[in-house]
Design a protein around this motif. Structure first.
Motif, PDB file in Angstrom:
ATOM      1  N   THR A 151      -2.431  -7.670 -17.032  1.00 42.06           N
ATOM      2  CA  THR A 151      -3.086  -6.733 -17.928  1.00 42.06           C
ATOM      3  C   THR A 151      -2.348  -5.402 -17.884  1.00 42.06           C
ATOM      4  OG1 THR A 151      -4.617  -5.988 -16.203  1.00 42.06           O
ATOM      5  CG2 THR A 151      -5.339  -7.821 -17.601  1.00 42.06           C
ATOM      6  N   GLU A 152      -2.492  -4.635 -18.959  1.00 43.62           N
ATOM      7  CA  GLU A 152      -1.808  -3.334 -19.002  1.00 43.62           C
ATOM      8  C   GLU A 152      -2.462  -2.456 -20.057  1.00 43.62           C
ATOM      9  OE1 GLU A 152       2.606  -1.791 -20.228  1.00 43.62           O
ATOM     10  OE2 GLU A 152       2.505  -3.505 -18.869  1.00 43.62           O
ATOM     11  N   ARG A 153      -2.562  -1.181 -19.775  1.00 40.16           N
ATOM     12  CA  ARG A 153      -3.037  -0.219 -20.758  1.00 40.16           C
ATOM     13  C   ARG A 153      -1.837   0.305 -21.528  1.00 40.16           C
ATOM     14  NH1 ARG A 153      -7.577   2.255 -22.128  1.00 40.16           N
ATOM     15  NH2 ARG A 153      -7.559   4.382 -22.957  1.00 40.16           N
ATOM     16  N   VAL A 154      -1.883   0.214 -22.842  1.00 37.57           N
ATOM     17  CA  VAL A 154      -0.748   0.628 -23.661  1.00 37.57           C
ATOM     18  C   VAL A 154      -1.184   1.667 -24.688  1.00 37.57           C
ATOM     19  CG1 VAL A 154       0.422  -1.595 -23.396  1.00 37.57           C
ATOM     20  CG2 VAL A 154      -1.099  -1.242 -25.334  1.00 37.57           C
ATOM     21  N   SER A 155      -0.228   2.500 -25.068  1.00 37.75           N
ATOM     22  CA  SER A 155      -0.453   3.509 -26.109  1.00 37.75           C
ATOM     23  C   SER A 155       0.389   3.154 -27.320  1.00 37.75           C
ATOM     24  CB  SER A 155      -0.078   4.903 -25.598  1.00 37.75           C
ATOM     25  OG  SER A 155      -0.909   5.309 -24.534  1.00 37.75           O
ATOM     26  N   VAL A 156      -0.244   3.054 -28.466  1.00 42.63           N
ATOM     27  CA  VAL A 156       0.423   2.765 -29.727  1.00 42.63           C
ATOM     28  C   VAL A 156      -0.097   3.780 -30.748  1.00 42.63           C
ATOM     29  CG1 VAL A 156       0.709   0.311 -29.205  1.00 42.63           C
ATOM     30  CG2 VAL A 156      -1.363   1.079 -30.381  1.00 42.63           C
ATOM     31  N   PRO A 157       0.507   3.867 -31.930  1.00 38.59           N
ATOM     32  CA  PRO A 157       0.042   4.855 -32.908  1.00 38.59           C
ATOM     33  C   PRO A 157      -1.445   4.771 -33.238  1.00 38.59           C
ATOM     34  CG  PRO A 157       2.177   4.015 -33.555  1.00 38.59           C
ATOM     35  CD  PRO A 157       1.759   3.211 -32.361  1.00 38.59           C
ATOM     36  N   ALA A 158      -2.043   3.578 -33.133  1.00 38.58           N
ATOM     37  CA  ALA A 158      -3.462   3.418 -33.452  1.00 38.58           C
ATOM     38  C   ALA A 158      -4.377   3.875 -32.324  1.00 38.58           C
ATOM     39  CB  ALA A 158      -3.766   1.960 -33.799  1.00 38.58           C
ATOM     40  N   GLY A 159      -3.806   4.159 -31.128  1.00 42.00           N
ATOM     41  CA  GLY A 159      -4.630   4.615 -30.022  1.00 42.00           C
ATOM     42  C   GLY A 159      -4.225   3.982 -28.702  1.00 42.00           C
ATOM     43  N   ASP A 160      -5.086   4.142 -27.703  1.00 45.44           N
ATOM     44  CA  ASP A 160      -4.860   3.568 -26.371  1.00 45.44           C
ATOM     45  C   ASP A 160      -5.744   2.341 -26.202  1.00 45.44           C
ATOM     46  OD1 ASP A 160      -3.152   5.698 -25.820  1.00 45.44           O
ATOM     47  OD2 ASP A 160      -4.768   6.911 -24.952  1.00 45.44           O
ATOM     48  N   PHE A 161      -5.158   1.270 -25.662  1.00 46.48           N
ATOM     49  CA  PHE A 161      -5.882   0.009 -25.561  1.00 46.48           C
ATOM     50  C   PHE A 161      -5.646  -0.646 -24.206  1.00 46.48           C
ATOM     51  CE2 PHE A 161      -5.011   0.700 -30.036  1.00 46.48           C
ATOM     52  CZ  PHE A 161      -6.203   0.350 -30.666  1.00 46.48           C
ATOM     53  N   ASP A 162      -6.702  -1.237 -23.649  1.00 44.08           N
ATOM     54  CA  ASP A 162      -6.575  -2.111 -22.489  1.00 44.08           C
ATOM     55  C   ASP A 162      -6.240  -3.503 -22.995  1.00 44.08           C
ATOM     56  OD1 ASP A 162      -7.252  -0.056 -20.765  1.00 44.08           O
ATOM     57  OD2 ASP A 162      -9.397  -0.494 -20.871  1.00 44.08           O
ATOM     58  N   THR A 163      -5.169  -4.099 -22.471  1.00 47.21           N
ATOM     59  CA  THR A 163      -4.682  -5.345 -23.053  1.00 47.21           C
ATOM     60  C   THR A 163      -4.393  -6.410 -22.003  1.00 47.21           C
ATOM     61  OG1 THR A 163      -2.313  -4.754 -22.932  1.00 47.21           O
ATOM     62  CG2 THR A 163      -3.547  -4.027 -24.888  1.00 47.21           C
ATOM     63  N   TYR A 164      -4.438  -7.661 -22.461  1.00 48.35           N
ATOM     64  CA  TYR A 164      -3.874  -8.789 -21.731  1.00 48.35           C
ATOM     65  C   TYR A 164      -2.438  -8.955 -22.200  1.00 48.35           C
ATOM     66  CZ  TYR A 164      -8.608 -10.223 -20.368  1.00 48.35           C
ATOM     67  OH  TYR A 164      -9.881 -10.267 -19.840  1.00 48.35           O
ATOM     68  N   VAL A 165      -1.515  -9.202 -21.266  1.00 48.52           N
ATOM     69  CA  VAL A 165      -0.107  -9.355 -21.610  1.00 48.52           C
ATOM     70  C   VAL A 165       0.254 -10.842 -21.555  1.00 48.52           C
ATOM     71  CG1 VAL A 165       2.257  -8.666 -21.065  1.00 48.52           C
ATOM     72  CG2 VAL A 165       0.351  -7.100 -20.594  1.00 48.52           C
ATOM     73  N   VAL A 166       0.693 -11.374 -22.697  1.00 52.55           N
ATOM     74  CA  VAL A 166       1.032 -12.794 -22.808  1.00 52.55           C
ATOM     75  C   VAL A 166       2.481 -12.920 -23.249  1.00 52.55           C
ATOM     76  CG1 VAL A 166       0.443 -15.016 -23.846  1.00 52.55           C
ATOM     77  CG2 VAL A 166      -1.344 -13.291 -23.495  1.00 52.55           C
ATOM     78  N   SER A 167       3.292 -13.597 -22.462  1.00 53.94           N
ATOM     79  CA  SER A 167       4.693 -13.827 -22.819  1.00 53.94           C
ATOM     80  C   SER A 167       4.897 -15.287 -23.200  1.00 53.94           C
ATOM     81  CB  SER A 167       5.624 -13.466 -21.651  1.00 53.94           C
ATOM     82  OG  SER A 167       5.780 -12.068 -21.559  1.00 53.94           O
TER      83      SER A 167
END
Length: 317
Positions: A163-179
Protein backbone atom coordinates in the motif's frame (compact mmCIF):
# COMPACT_ATOMS: atom_id res chain seq x y z
CA UNK A 1 17.26 -16.42 -18.53
CA UNK A 2 18.54 -12.85 -18.84
CA UNK A 3 15.01 -11.56 -19.35
CA UNK A 4 13.89 -13.26 -16.11
CA UNK A 5 16.77 -11.60 -14.24
CA UNK A 6 15.92 -8.26 -15.78
CA UNK A 7 12.27 -8.62 -14.78
CA UNK A 8 13.26 -9.46 -11.24
CA UNK A 9 15.62 -6.51 -11.05
CA UNK A 10 12.97 -4.14 -12.34
CA UNK A 11 10.24 -5.46 -10.09
CA UNK A 12 10.99 -3.29 -7.03
CA UNK A 13 8.93 -4.35 -4.02
CA UNK A 14 7.41 -2.08 -1.41
CA UNK A 15 7.83 -3.07 2.21
CA UNK A 16 5.71 -3.41 5.32
CA UNK A 17 6.42 -1.56 8.59
CA UNK A 18 8.08 -4.65 10.01
CA UNK A 19 10.79 -4.50 7.34
CA UNK A 20 11.24 -0.71 7.21
CA UNK A 21 13.89 -0.53 9.93
CA UNK A 22 15.99 -3.30 8.39
CA UNK A 23 15.87 -1.56 5.01
CA UNK A 24 16.91 1.72 6.63
CA UNK A 25 19.91 0.07 8.30
CA UNK A 26 20.99 -1.57 5.06
CA UNK A 27 20.64 1.55 2.94
CA UNK A 28 22.63 3.96 5.16
CA UNK A 29 26.02 2.22 4.62
CA UNK A 30 25.37 2.17 0.88
CA UNK A 31 24.71 5.91 0.82
CA UNK A 32 27.75 6.67 2.96
CA UNK A 33 30.11 4.55 0.87
CA UNK A 34 28.64 5.51 -2.49
CA UNK A 35 28.88 9.24 -1.88
CA UNK A 36 26.48 10.92 -4.29
CA UNK A 37 24.67 7.73 -5.31
CA UNK A 38 20.90 8.20 -5.44
CA UNK A 39 19.28 5.78 -3.00
CA UNK A 40 15.54 5.99 -2.28
CA UNK A 41 13.82 4.30 0.63
CA UNK A 42 10.37 3.03 -0.37
CA UNK A 43 7.51 4.87 1.28
CA UNK A 44 5.99 3.26 4.34
CA UNK A 45 2.72 1.40 3.83
CA UNK A 46 -0.59 3.07 4.60
CA UNK A 47 -2.10 2.32 8.02
CA UNK A 48 -4.48 -0.55 7.32
CA UNK A 49 -7.10 1.10 9.52
CA UNK A 50 -7.34 3.95 7.00
CA UNK A 51 -7.87 1.74 3.96
CA UNK A 52 -11.25 0.49 2.83
CA UNK A 53 -11.64 -3.08 1.62
CA UNK A 54 -10.68 -3.43 -2.03
CA UNK A 55 -13.49 -5.43 -3.59
CA UNK A 56 -13.84 -5.83 -7.35
CA UNK A 57 -14.96 -2.43 -8.68
CA UNK A 58 -18.27 -1.92 -10.45
CA UNK A 59 -19.15 0.92 -12.80
CA UNK A 60 -22.25 2.70 -14.09
CA UNK A 61 -22.86 4.43 -17.40
CA UNK A 62 -21.88 8.09 -17.17
CA UNK A 63 -18.88 7.76 -14.85
CA UNK A 64 -15.76 9.37 -16.27
CA UNK A 65 -12.07 9.59 -15.37
CA UNK A 66 -9.53 12.07 -16.75
CA UNK A 67 -5.74 11.79 -16.54
CA UNK A 68 -2.93 14.30 -16.87
CA UNK A 69 -1.58 12.71 -20.06
CA UNK A 70 -4.75 13.63 -21.95
CA UNK A 71 -6.55 10.31 -21.50
CA UNK A 72 -10.27 10.84 -20.89
CA UNK A 73 -12.61 7.86 -20.57
CA UNK A 74 -16.33 7.52 -19.85
CA UNK A 75 -18.48 4.46 -19.20
CA UNK A 76 -21.13 4.08 -21.90
CA UNK A 77 -22.56 0.74 -20.76
CA UNK A 78 -22.15 -1.63 -17.82
CA UNK A 79 -23.82 -5.00 -17.41
CA UNK A 80 -23.04 -8.46 -16.01
CA UNK A 81 -19.45 -7.63 -15.11
CA UNK A 82 -18.68 -6.15 -18.55
CA UNK A 83 -17.95 -2.45 -19.11
CA UNK A 84 -17.84 -0.42 -22.34
CA UNK A 85 -15.69 2.71 -22.50
CA UNK A 86 -15.56 5.67 -24.86
CA UNK A 87 -12.44 7.84 -25.10
CA UNK A 88 -11.94 11.50 -25.96
CA UNK A 89 -9.79 10.37 -28.91
CA UNK A 90 -12.87 8.78 -30.48
CA UNK A 91 -11.82 5.18 -29.83
CA UNK A 92 -13.88 2.70 -27.81
CA UNK A 93 -13.33 -0.56 -25.96
CA UNK A 94 -15.14 -3.20 -23.97
CA UNK A 95 -13.96 -5.67 -21.37
CA UNK A 96 -14.19 -6.92 -17.82
CA UNK A 97 -14.82 -4.51 -14.97
CA UNK A 98 -11.50 -5.88 -13.69
CA UNK A 99 -9.08 -3.36 -15.24
CA UNK A 100 -6.10 -5.66 -14.53
CA UNK A 101 -7.21 -7.73 -17.53
CA UNK A 102 -6.67 -6.00 -20.93
CA UNK A 103 -9.75 -5.00 -22.93
CA UNK A 104 -11.46 -7.79 -24.86
CA UNK A 105 -12.52 -5.66 -27.84
CA UNK A 106 -11.39 -2.24 -29.03
CA UNK A 107 -11.89 0.08 -31.98
CA UNK A 108 -9.56 2.93 -32.96
CA UNK A 109 -9.02 5.09 -36.04
CA UNK A 110 -6.49 2.79 -37.68
CA UNK A 111 -7.24 -0.60 -36.19
CA UNK A 112 -9.54 -2.79 -34.18
CA UNK A 113 -8.97 -5.91 -32.13
CA UNK A 114 -10.39 -8.78 -30.13
CA UNK A 115 -8.96 -10.82 -27.26
CA UNK A 116 -9.54 -14.13 -25.54
CA UNK A 117 -8.26 -14.90 -22.04
CA UNK A 118 -8.38 -17.52 -19.34
CA UNK A 119 -8.47 -14.86 -16.62
CA UNK A 120 -11.36 -15.10 -14.16
CA UNK A 121 -13.60 -12.04 -13.94
CA UNK A 122 -12.48 -11.45 -10.33
CA UNK A 123 -8.80 -12.22 -10.94
CA UNK A 124 -6.72 -11.06 -7.91
CA UNK A 125 -9.72 -9.48 -6.12
CA UNK A 126 -10.33 -8.61 -3.35
CA UNK A 127 -6.91 -6.99 -3.18
CA UNK A 128 -4.76 -8.14 -0.27
CA UNK A 129 -1.01 -7.83 0.29
CA UNK A 130 0.74 -10.83 -1.26
CA UNK A 131 -2.02 -11.81 -3.67
CA UNK A 132 -0.46 -13.33 -6.81
CA UNK A 133 -1.83 -14.76 -10.03
CA UNK A 134 -1.18 -15.23 -13.72
CA UNK A 135 -3.26 -15.47 -16.86
CA UNK A 136 -2.80 -15.80 -20.61
CA UNK A 137 -4.36 -13.62 -23.27
CA UNK A 138 -4.37 -13.82 -27.06
CA UNK A 139 -5.00 -10.65 -29.06
CA UNK A 140 -5.90 -10.44 -32.74
CA UNK A 141 -5.34 -7.04 -34.36
CA UNK A 142 -7.02 -6.00 -37.61
CA UNK A 143 -5.67 -3.01 -39.52
CA UNK A 144 -8.06 -0.57 -41.20
CA UNK A 145 -6.15 -0.85 -44.49
CA UNK A 146 -7.23 -4.49 -44.81
CA UNK A 147 -3.83 -6.04 -44.15
CA UNK A 148 -3.40 -9.50 -42.71
CA UNK A 149 -4.47 -9.69 -39.05
CA UNK A 150 -1.74 -10.04 -36.42
CA UNK A 151 -2.10 -12.43 -33.49
CA UNK A 152 -0.12 -11.92 -30.29
CA UNK A 153 0.05 -14.14 -27.23
CA UNK A 154 0.97 -12.73 -23.83
CA UNK A 155 1.30 -14.00 -20.28
CA UNK A 156 0.61 -11.66 -17.38
CA UNK A 157 1.73 -12.14 -13.79
CA UNK A 158 0.25 -9.80 -11.19
CA UNK A 159 0.78 -9.33 -7.48
CA UNK A 160 -0.31 -6.92 -4.76
CA UNK A 161 2.96 -5.32 -3.63
CA UNK A 162 1.61 -3.35 -0.73
CA UNK A 163 0.00 0.00 0.00
CA UNK A 164 1.10 3.58 -0.53
CA UNK A 165 -0.25 7.10 -0.17
CA UNK A 166 0.15 8.98 -3.44
CA UNK A 167 -0.41 12.56 -4.57
CA UNK A 168 -1.87 13.19 -8.02
CA UNK A 169 -3.53 16.28 -9.54
CA UNK A 170 -6.95 15.06 -8.31
CA UNK A 171 -5.74 14.91 -4.70
CA UNK A 172 -4.10 12.62 -2.15
CA UNK A 173 -5.17 8.98 -2.01
CA UNK A 174 -4.44 5.88 0.05
CA UNK A 175 -3.87 3.11 -2.47
CA UNK A 176 -3.16 -0.56 -3.00
CA UNK A 177 -0.17 -1.05 -5.31
CA UNK A 178 -0.60 -3.80 -7.92
CA UNK A 179 2.15 -4.69 -10.40
CA UNK A 180 1.45 -6.76 -13.51
CA UNK A 181 4.44 -8.01 -15.53
CA UNK A 182 3.90 -8.91 -19.17
CA UNK A 183 5.84 -11.75 -20.81
CA UNK A 184 5.87 -13.53 -24.13
CA UNK A 185 3.34 -16.36 -24.35
CA UNK A 186 5.96 -18.92 -23.22
CA UNK A 187 6.85 -16.75 -20.22
CA UNK A 188 10.53 -16.45 -21.17
CA UNK A 189 10.71 -12.88 -22.46
CA UNK A 190 9.82 -9.91 -20.28
CA UNK A 191 7.93 -7.28 -22.29
CA UNK A 192 6.86 -4.70 -19.74
CA UNK A 193 5.12 -3.87 -16.48
CA UNK A 194 1.99 -2.00 -15.47
CA UNK A 195 1.84 -0.72 -11.88
CA UNK A 196 -1.60 0.36 -10.71
CA UNK A 197 -2.27 2.55 -7.67
CA UNK A 198 -5.85 1.66 -6.79
CA UNK A 199 -7.91 3.84 -4.46
CA UNK A 200 -10.75 1.98 -2.72
CA UNK A 201 -12.31 5.37 -1.92
CA UNK A 202 -13.18 6.02 -5.55
CA UNK A 203 -12.86 2.35 -6.60
CA UNK A 204 -10.60 3.07 -9.54
CA UNK A 205 -6.88 3.53 -10.10
CA UNK A 206 -5.53 7.04 -9.57
CA UNK A 207 -2.11 6.39 -11.06
CA UNK A 208 -0.69 3.98 -13.63
CA UNK A 209 2.99 3.49 -14.48
CA UNK A 210 3.80 1.65 -17.71
CA UNK A 211 7.35 0.37 -18.21
CA UNK A 212 8.44 -1.20 -21.49
CA UNK A 213 11.23 -3.57 -22.42
CA UNK A 214 12.88 -0.83 -24.50
CA UNK A 215 13.30 1.32 -21.38
CA UNK A 216 10.55 3.89 -21.94
CA UNK A 217 8.11 4.83 -19.17
CA UNK A 218 4.61 6.32 -19.36
CA UNK A 219 2.75 7.64 -16.32
CA UNK A 220 -0.95 8.49 -16.05
CA UNK A 221 -2.16 10.44 -13.01
CA UNK A 222 -5.80 11.18 -12.25
CA UNK A 223 -6.69 14.85 -12.58
CA UNK A 224 -10.48 14.64 -12.44
CA UNK A 225 -13.42 12.29 -12.19
CA UNK A 226 -17.19 12.65 -12.12
CA UNK A 227 -20.55 11.58 -13.43
CA UNK A 228 -22.52 12.61 -16.52
CA UNK A 229 -26.23 11.85 -16.07
CA UNK A 230 -26.81 12.05 -19.84
CA UNK A 231 -25.58 8.45 -20.06
CA UNK A 232 -28.36 7.15 -17.82
CA UNK A 233 -31.18 5.20 -19.51
CA UNK A 234 -33.72 7.58 -21.08
CA UNK A 235 -36.42 6.86 -18.48
CA UNK A 236 -34.04 7.56 -15.59
CA UNK A 237 -32.80 10.73 -17.29
CA UNK A 238 -36.37 12.00 -17.56
CA UNK A 239 -37.10 11.25 -13.90
CA UNK A 240 -33.91 12.99 -12.76
CA UNK A 241 -34.59 16.04 -14.94
CA UNK A 242 -38.12 16.40 -13.56
CA UNK A 243 -36.79 16.32 -10.01
CA UNK A 244 -34.10 18.86 -10.88
CA UNK A 245 -36.62 21.19 -12.57
CA UNK A 246 -38.91 21.07 -9.52
CA UNK A 247 -35.99 21.72 -7.20
CA UNK A 248 -34.74 24.72 -9.17
CA UNK A 249 -38.22 26.20 -9.59
CA UNK A 250 -39.59 25.74 -6.08
CA UNK A 251 -36.82 24.52 -3.77
CA UNK A 252 -35.72 26.61 -0.81
CA UNK A 253 -32.12 27.72 -0.73
CA UNK A 254 -29.87 25.09 0.86
CA UNK A 255 -32.65 22.49 1.24
CA UNK A 256 -31.83 19.33 -0.70
CA UNK A 257 -34.08 17.10 -2.78
CA UNK A 258 -33.24 13.46 -3.50
CA UNK A 259 -33.59 11.06 -6.41
CA UNK A 260 -32.53 7.43 -6.98
CA UNK A 261 -32.94 4.95 -9.79
CA UNK A 262 -34.97 1.77 -9.36
CA UNK A 263 -32.09 -0.50 -8.30
CA UNK A 264 -30.47 2.15 -6.04
CA UNK A 265 -27.13 1.98 -7.91
CA UNK A 266 -27.31 5.71 -8.69
CA UNK A 267 -28.69 8.35 -6.35
CA UNK A 268 -28.54 12.13 -6.40
CA UNK A 269 -28.86 14.93 -3.88
CA UNK A 270 -29.82 18.24 -5.51
CA UNK A 271 -29.21 21.42 -3.49
CA UNK A 272 -30.49 24.75 -4.85
CA UNK A 273 -28.72 27.98 -3.93
CA UNK A 274 -29.18 31.65 -4.79
CA UNK A 275 -31.50 32.84 -7.56
CA UNK A 276 -30.39 35.53 -10.02
CA UNK A 277 -31.50 37.06 -13.31
CA UNK A 278 -29.91 35.90 -16.53
CA UNK A 279 -30.02 37.20 -20.10
CA UNK A 280 -33.35 38.81 -20.89
CA UNK A 281 -34.40 38.61 -17.25
CA UNK A 282 -34.66 34.81 -17.22
CA UNK A 283 -34.76 33.26 -13.75
CA UNK A 284 -31.49 31.47 -13.06
CA UNK A 285 -30.14 29.52 -10.16
CA UNK A 286 -26.92 28.02 -8.87
CA UNK A 287 -27.13 24.48 -7.55
CA UNK A 288 -25.00 21.57 -6.40
CA UNK A 289 -25.56 17.97 -7.47
CA UNK A 290 -24.04 15.19 -5.36
CA UNK A 291 -24.14 11.76 -6.98
CA UNK A 292 -23.52 8.42 -5.32
CA UNK A 293 -22.71 5.93 -8.07
CA UNK A 294 -21.83 2.38 -7.05
CA UNK A 295 -20.31 3.78 -3.86
CA UNK A 296 -18.34 6.57 -5.58
CA UNK A 297 -19.39 10.12 -4.67
CA UNK A 298 -19.20 12.96 -7.19
CA UNK A 299 -20.00 16.64 -6.68
CA UNK A 300 -20.74 19.26 -9.30
CA UNK A 301 -21.61 22.95 -8.80
CA UNK A 302 -23.52 24.40 -11.73
CA UNK A 303 -25.80 27.23 -12.86
CA UNK A 304 -28.97 26.91 -14.93
CA UNK A 305 -31.58 29.26 -16.37
CA UNK A 306 -35.25 28.53 -17.01
CA UNK A 307 -36.45 28.43 -20.62
CA UNK A 308 -39.87 29.47 -21.87
CA UNK A 309 -41.08 25.83 -21.88
CA UNK A 310 -40.28 25.44 -18.18
CA UNK A 311 -37.12 23.40 -18.65
CA UNK A 312 -33.79 24.50 -17.17
CA UNK A 313 -30.66 24.79 -19.29
CA UNK A 314 -27.17 24.76 -17.83
CA UNK A 315 -24.97 27.79 -18.42
CA UNK A 316 -21.23 28.22 -17.97
CA UNK A 317 -20.05 29.20 -14.51
Amino acid sequence: MFSKILATALNVRRVNHSHAYLLFVLVIPIVLTAGCANQQIPKAPVDSNRLLLADLPTYSAGEFFEYDNGLSMIVTESSNGMVSWKYASGSASSGLANFLVPQLTWQAAGSRGTSTTNAAADFLWPLKFGNFGRFDITQTIYQADGGAPETLGRRWECNVEGTERVSVPAGDFDTYVVSCNRYSSDGNEWRGRHTYYYSPDIRHYVKLEKRYAGGSIRIEQLRGYGFNSEYLPEKEQDELKKQLYRTLADGKQGISASWANSDQTVSAMLIPYQTFSGAGGKPCREYKSIYNVQGRVYQHTRKACQAADGSWQRIRL
